[in-house]
Design a protein around this motif. Sequence first.
Motif, PDB file in Angstrom:
ATOM      1  N   GLU A  71       0.855  -1.179   0.000  1.00  0.00           N
ATOM      2  CA  GLU A  71       0.000   0.000   0.000  1.00  0.00           C
ATOM      3  C   GLU A  71       0.889   1.226   0.000  1.00  0.00           C
ATOM      4  N   THR A  72       0.437   2.253  -0.679  1.00  0.00           N
ATOM      5  CA  THR A  72       1.181   3.509  -0.732  1.00  0.00           C
ATOM      6  C   THR A  72       0.191   4.657  -0.760  1.00  0.00           C
ATOM      7  N   THR A  73       0.664   5.818  -0.401  1.00  0.00           N
ATOM      8  CA  THR A  73      -0.159   7.023  -0.420  1.00  0.00           C
ATOM      9  C   THR A  73       0.477   8.014  -1.380  1.00  0.00           C
ATOM     10  N   LEU A  74      -0.311   8.479  -2.332  1.00  0.00           N
ATOM     11  CA  LEU A  74       0.158   9.457  -3.302  1.00  0.00           C
ATOM     12  C   LEU A  74      -0.503  10.791  -3.005  1.00  0.00           C
ATOM     13  N   HIS A  75       0.243  11.873  -3.224  1.00  0.00           N
ATOM     14  CA  HIS A  75      -0.278  13.221  -3.016  1.00  0.00           C
ATOM     15  C   HIS A  75      -0.252  13.940  -4.362  1.00  0.00           C
ATOM     16  N   ILE A  76      -1.442  14.242  -4.857  1.00  0.00           N
ATOM     17  CA  ILE A  76      -1.568  14.886  -6.166  1.00  0.00           C
ATOM     18  C   ILE A  76      -2.614  15.985  -6.066  1.00  0.00           C
ATOM     19  N   ALA A  77      -2.250  17.174  -6.501  1.00  0.00           N
ATOM     20  CA  ALA A  77      -3.174  18.315  -6.571  1.00  0.00           C
ATOM     21  C   ALA A  77      -3.879  18.553  -5.234  1.00  0.00           C
ATOM     22  N   ARG A  96       1.660  -3.669  -6.465  1.00  0.00           N
ATOM     23  CA  ARG A  96       2.526  -4.824  -6.267  1.00  0.00           C
ATOM     24  C   ARG A  96       3.695  -4.434  -5.368  1.00  0.00           C
ATOM     25  N   ASP A  97       4.156  -5.387  -4.575  1.00  0.00           N
ATOM     26  CA  ASP A  97       5.299  -5.146  -3.705  1.00  0.00           C
ATOM     27  C   ASP A  97       6.472  -4.607  -4.522  1.00  0.00           C
ATOM     28  N   GLY A  98       7.090  -3.560  -4.009  1.00  0.00           N
ATOM     29  CA  GLY A  98       8.243  -2.971  -4.674  1.00  0.00           C
ATOM     30  C   GLY A  98       7.919  -1.862  -5.648  1.00  0.00           C
ATOM     31  N   GLU A  99       6.654  -1.632  -5.970  1.00  0.00           N
ATOM     32  CA  GLU A  99       6.277  -0.592  -6.928  1.00  0.00           C
ATOM     33  C   GLU A  99       5.999   0.756  -6.277  1.00  0.00           C
ATOM     34  N   GLU A 100       6.116   0.821  -4.961  1.00  0.00           N
ATOM     35  CA  GLU A 100       5.767   2.054  -4.247  1.00  0.00           C
ATOM     36  C   GLU A 100       6.581   3.256  -4.736  1.00  0.00           C
ATOM     37  N   ALA A 101       7.887   3.104  -4.847  1.00  0.00           N
ATOM     38  CA  ALA A 101       8.739   4.215  -5.267  1.00  0.00           C
ATOM     39  C   ALA A 101       8.418   4.647  -6.696  1.00  0.00           C
ATOM     40  N   ALA A 116       3.496   9.856  -9.546  1.00  0.00           N
ATOM     41  CA  ALA A 116       2.637  10.855  -8.901  1.00  0.00           C
ATOM     42  C   ALA A 116       3.318  12.214  -8.898  1.00  0.00           C
ATOM     43  N   GLY A 117       4.642  12.229  -8.729  1.00  0.00           N
ATOM     44  CA  GLY A 117       5.381  13.486  -8.789  1.00  0.00           C
ATOM     45  C   GLY A 117       5.282  14.150 -10.157  1.00  0.00           C
TER      46      GLY A 117
END
Length: 111
Positions: A3-9, A18-23, A29-30
């Motif tokens: 799980e990851t949290t993205l900050h957009i707008a 999937r595991d490892g795709e967070e970065a 997202a950047g």
Amino acid sequence: MAETTLHIAGRQYDLRCRDGEEAHLSHLAGLIERKARLAQQATPGLTEVRTLLFAALFLADELNDMKREVAGRQEALPLDGSEDVAVRAIEVLTARLEKLSDRLAGPVADA
């Protein structure tokens, strides 16, 4: 699944990946965030949906320009066996970018 949290707008989006795709997702997202800021600066008062729409259009325009540039280079250079590998790699990367773009353009799960 990770799980990851993205900050957009100015919003937070909690996503599973999937595991490892967070970065990688954070990097994407950047890219979207920078385009969203450009849209907000160019047209103050945009709604969240329109901000994301313009960000997506900016990114799609860049992708389209890159595809045209790659196609132009392919036509300009006669290919021998060694360049076929590079062309195939570019095609694979382009397909991945389109797939990621489609996934990001899909419905967003709010936390």
